[in-house]
Design an enzyme around this catalytic site. Structure first.
Site, short mmCIF file in Angstrom:
data_model
loop_
_atom_site.label_atom_id
_atom_site.label_comp_id
_atom_site.label_asym_id
_atom_site.label_seq_id
_atom_site.Cartn_x
_atom_site.Cartn_y
_atom_site.Cartn_z
N PHE A 130 0.87 -1.18 0.00
CA PHE A 130 0.00 0.00 0.00
C PHE A 130 0.91 1.24 0.00
O PHE A 130 1.91 1.27 0.71
CB PHE A 130 -0.90 -0.01 1.24
N ARG B 62 -12.74 -4.25 -7.08
CA ARG B 62 -12.36 -4.95 -5.85
C ARG B 62 -13.59 -5.22 -5.00
O ARG B 62 -14.42 -4.33 -4.80
CB ARG B 62 -11.43 -4.00 -5.10
N TYR C 147 -10.61 0.39 10.79
CA TYR C 147 -11.83 0.86 10.11
C TYR C 147 -12.28 -0.07 8.98
O TYR C 147 -13.30 0.17 8.37
CB TYR C 147 -11.65 2.29 9.56
N LYS C 148 -11.51 -1.13 8.71
CA LYS C 148 -11.93 -2.06 7.66
C LYS C 148 -12.74 -3.19 8.30
O LYS C 148 -13.88 -2.98 8.69
CB LYS C 148 -10.71 -2.59 6.90
N ASP D 119 2.03 -5.49 8.10
CA ASP D 119 0.87 -4.61 8.00
C ASP D 119 -0.35 -5.52 7.88
O ASP D 119 -0.50 -6.26 6.88
CB ASP D 119 1.01 -3.69 6.78
C1 LIG Z 1 -2.37 -2.03 3.71
C2 LIG Z 1 -2.74 -0.65 4.12
N1 LIG Z 1 -1.90 0.06 4.91
C3 LIG Z 1 -2.22 1.33 5.29
C4 LIG Z 1 -3.42 1.91 4.90
C5 LIG Z 1 -3.82 3.31 5.26
O1 LIG Z 1 -3.17 3.94 6.29
P1 LIG Z 1 -3.94 5.07 7.13
O2 LIG Z 1 -4.92 4.36 8.03
O3 LIG Z 1 -2.88 5.80 7.83
O4 LIG Z 1 -4.68 5.94 6.15
C6 LIG Z 1 -4.31 1.19 4.11
C7 LIG Z 1 -5.59 1.81 3.69
O5 LIG Z 1 -6.37 1.32 2.96
C8 LIG Z 1 -3.96 -0.10 3.70
O6 LIG Z 1 -4.78 -0.80 2.91
#
Ligand SMILES: Cc1ncc(COP(=O)(O)O)c(C=O)c1O
Length: 412
Positions: free
Chosen positions: A129, A371, A223-224, A198
């Site tokens: 990401f 997606r 939030y997912k 991550d």
């Molecule tokens: C794998 C991954 N890392 C990080 C993030 C986003 O980071 P943040 O919560 O700081 O916006 C996302 C957002 O979709 C993501 O999919």
């Protein structure tokens, strides 16, 4: 004899057998919507508004500043961290929840690299990401490291005696492909590197055993699939063996051993709390605390089985009903699949918009990916059946090629 066309009754029968079928009622999903975007923003658990109303009206409105103690606001980053630890099979006292994913990545990346001061390479993979790559680049500049980009299929090749840290996204946000956390962590350790995962597309959807894998650090958003609402804080995991030596870069007063002594010098608190920086986001943490209730009593094996059943069913229906229309980018092997399915199409943007117009919410990822996320607690096989039914109509009617979808004007 020609195969009989797929029927909705099959979907209903699959739902009937699903041990998680009653969990859907815990979510406030709008009627008529098939929500396949929980891998971007999870649906609203019904218990969250009530909890927020209480925190705002009672704890803040009446309790005022006393609620830092009486409602234990100050304990939320650790308490909520412990609930996430329990969900992810991590030890109590090893997870802290406070900042955004990006900030949490920054803090854990720097902390990890500082544990390998004699090494000068930070590894990320090309499919990561973007924020992970941007933060890693900044960390590399700040600590004078080389940033090494690795192909996701050949991460092991990038690991050698110079690598301080490998930071990888466990489930790829574009394709839904999943790394073997055990094998990659072992390879990183074999090279003498530390390993940071991550878990944004993992937590709440795909069980991963970071204790067995022996991972060093992990970060994931809430939030997912954890359904805590837009911009809710991320969690950070640090293996207990590192707790007393973590030296993170945003050493604010909340990570101090005695924050209210207001001392001049910084002395980190013992344990995972030293990942803290400033005042915790109490409203957002309270929403997350409430949202975690929907996972109470859910067996990780059921979560995984439901996720695989939903994604299998979606892929099967796309194969049978839309042969040749899309390239399925998501691995078909269960061991390599997260909880989403990505379809490649040259006008994927139009496909997604036409589906949204019909009440089927997925999302588009540039340049050509449609997606679909399958949150195991609230997506049903009937949803999957209906989504593909709409997809067939969209493609048959050429709805995706409508002029109104020629300009990409949505942020998600
Ligand atoms: C794998 C991954 N890392 C990080 C993030 C986003 O980071 P943040 O919560 O700081 O916006 C996302 C957002 O979709 C993501 O999919």
């Amino acid at each position: 004899m020609p195969a009989s066309p797929p029927s909705r009754a099959t979907a209903l029968a699959l739902d009937e057998q699903n041990p998680l079928r009653e969990r859907r009622e815990l979510f406030a999903l709008p009627p008529g919507t098939v929500y396949l975007d929980g891998n971007s923003l999870g649906a609203l658990p019904r218990c969250v508004p009530e909890r927020l109303a209480h925190v705002v009206g009672e704890e803040w409105g009446r309790g005022l500043i006393a609620s830092w103690n009486s409602a234990d606001w100050i304990g939320l980053p650790r308490r909520v961290g412990d609930r996430i630890a329990s969900l992810l099979g991590l030890p109590e006292g090893s997870v802290w929840v406070s900042d955004s994913t990006s900030v949490s990545l920054f803090k854990t990346m720097v902390a990890a690299c500082r544990l390998r001061p004699e090494r000068d390479v930070l590894v990320v993979e090309t499919g990561t990401f973007p924020t992970d790559g941007y933060i890693a680049a900044s960390v590399a500049r700040m600590l004078d490291l080389e940033l090494r980009w690795s192909d996701s299929a050949r991460v092991e090749d990038a690991l050698d005696e110079r690598v301080a840290l490998a930071c990888l996204t466990h489930v790829d946000f574009r394709t839904g492909a999943m790394f073997d956390a055990d094998a990659v962590t072992a390879a990183a350790h074999e090279a003498g590197s530390l390993m940071l995962w991550d878990l944004c597309h993992t937590a709440g959807a795909v069980p991963v055993d970071l204790v067995t894998a022996d991972a060093d650090f992990a970060v994931g958003c809430s939030y997912k699939y954890l359904n805590a609402g837009p911009g809710s804080p991320a969690f950070m995991y640090a293996a207990p063996r590192h707790h007393d030596v973590i030296d993170q870069p945003l050493s604010g007063w909340m990570g101090h051993a005695r924050p209210f002594a207001m001392e001049v010098g910084y002395e980190p608190v013992e344990g995972v709390g030293r990942l803290a920086s400033g005042t915790p986001p109490v409203l957002a943490l309270s929403a997350l605390d409430a949202a975690l209730d929907v996972f109470e009593g859910v067996a990780p094996a059921d979560l995984r089985a439901t996720s695989l059943s939903l994604t299998d069913y979606f892929i099967e229906l796309v194969d049978v009903r839309l042969p040749g229309a899309f390239e399925v980018l998501t691995p078909r092997e269960h061991t390599r699949r997260g909880s989403q399915v990505s379809l490649r199409h040259e006008n994927a943007y139009g496909v997604v918009q036409a589906l949204i117009a019909r009440g089927v919410v997925g999302d588009f990822r540039t340049p050509d990916i449609a997606r679909f996320g399958f949150a195991p607690l609230y997506v049903t096989h009937a949803d999957v059946y209906d989504a593909v039914d709409h997809l067939v109509d969209v493609m048959d009617g050429g709805e995706h090629d409508r002029a109104e979808y020629a300009v990409r004007n949505r942020v998600t």
